[in-house]
Design a protein around this motif. Structure first.
Motif, short mmCIF file in Angstrom:
data_model
loop_
_atom_site.label_atom_id
_atom_site.label_comp_id
_atom_site.label_asym_id
_atom_site.label_seq_id
_atom_site.Cartn_x
_atom_site.Cartn_y
_atom_site.Cartn_z
N PHE A 144 -0.80 -23.75 30.35
CA PHE A 144 -1.49 -22.46 30.31
C PHE A 144 -0.59 -21.28 30.70
N TYR A 145 0.44 -21.55 31.50
CA TYR A 145 1.24 -20.46 32.06
C TYR A 145 1.90 -19.65 30.95
N GLY A 146 1.76 -18.35 31.04
CA GLY A 146 2.40 -17.45 30.09
C GLY A 146 1.48 -16.92 29.01
N ALA A 204 -16.70 -15.04 38.42
CA ALA A 204 -17.21 -14.55 37.14
C ALA A 204 -17.00 -13.05 37.01
N LEU A 205 -17.25 -12.31 38.08
CA LEU A 205 -17.04 -10.86 38.04
C LEU A 205 -15.56 -10.53 37.85
N LEU A 206 -14.69 -11.34 38.48
CA LEU A 206 -13.25 -11.14 38.30
C LEU A 206 -12.88 -11.38 36.84
N ASP A 212 -8.87 -11.01 29.84
CA ASP A 212 -7.78 -11.91 29.42
C ASP A 212 -7.75 -13.20 30.26
N LEU A 213 -8.43 -13.19 31.40
CA LEU A 213 -8.41 -14.37 32.28
C LEU A 213 -9.34 -15.48 31.79
N SER A 214 -10.36 -15.12 31.03
CA SER A 214 -11.32 -16.13 30.59
C SER A 214 -12.06 -15.66 29.34
N TRP A 215 -12.35 -16.60 28.44
CA TRP A 215 -13.10 -16.26 27.23
C TRP A 215 -14.60 -16.44 27.41
N GLY A 221 -5.54 -16.84 33.55
CA GLY A 221 -6.69 -17.28 34.34
C GLY A 221 -6.74 -18.78 34.47
N SER A 222 -6.52 -19.51 33.37
CA SER A 222 -6.54 -20.96 33.38
C SER A 222 -5.40 -21.50 34.22
#
Length: 212
Positions: free
Chosen positions: A56-58, A118-120, A126-129, A62-63
């Motif tokens: 996931f890095y890069g 979730a708020l973050l 971009d951290l989570s879909w 978030g993941s």
């Protein structure tokens, strides 16, 4: 590490990625070792997190961050089980049910943590879909690992609750192997829950007999 995100094979029109497959195989092994109360469950969980972090890095910060937290909790679990090693007659960790206070604390932490994460995720798309279910699974996993580190039977209940959301979410997001693995997790969790439940009752009976 780009090869980790490449396709390993296709099953029933589902594209299986190398990272998804390898990381989750290690996750299954770790769960099985946890069932047996084997301290090596923690290095295997750490390795699974490391593989997924590399994948996931890069491109999915978030993941990758979630896997970093999982690795930290795995180190805590290793330290905790090493401290408790030998508590039982069989040389493995003695398991127990959590107290009502511990249960309340874990539920409160899970609820507050899910909302916060979730708020973050919503603040930084971009951290989570899928912020809410993604946050639920992440926080639920951390709570489950914490309960496992403390030798609590509730660890298995927490995993079941994670599975209920994890299976459909992984299929929906294209991580088919993770979805299949979560189904297998469910079976292992039920067997592991039964084993730890019976062991906790045996421990309680022995303690009550010692105080009689």
């Amino acid at each position: 590490m780009n090869w980790l995100n490449s396709e390993a094979f296709t099953v029933l029109d589902q594209h299986i990625k190398w990272a998804d497959m390898i990381g989750n195989i290690f996750g299954l092994v770790a769960l099985a070792l946890g069932w047996r109360r084997n301290v090596w469950t923690w290095p295997v969980q750490f390795l699974a997190g490391l593989i997924l972090f590399g994948a996931f890095y890069g491109h999915l910060a978030g993941s990758a961050g979630k896997q970093a937290v999982v690795m930290v909790v795995a180190l805590y679990g290793w330290w905790q089980w090493q401290r408790g090693k030998g508590q039982g007659k069989d040389g493995h960790l003695t398991v127990r049910f959590a107290t009502w206070g511990e249960r309340a604390g874990m539920i409160a932490a899970a609820a507050a943590g899910t909302v916060a994460v979730a708020l973050l995720f919503k603040a930084f798309p971009d951290l989570s879909w899928d912020p809410w279910p993604d946050a639920y699974i992440f926080v639920g996993t951390v709570v489950a690992m914490y309960a496992q580190a403390r030798g609590m039977v509730e660890f298995w209940f927490a995993w079941l609750l994670v599975d209920l959301v994890g299976v459909p979410l992984n299929f929906a997001n294209g991580y088919a192997f993770s979805g299949f693995v979560y189904v297998i997790y469910g079976a292992l969790v039920l067997w592991g829950m039964r084993d730890w439940w019976l062991r906790s009752r045996t421990t309680t009976t022995v303690l009550e007999g010692a105080h009689a």
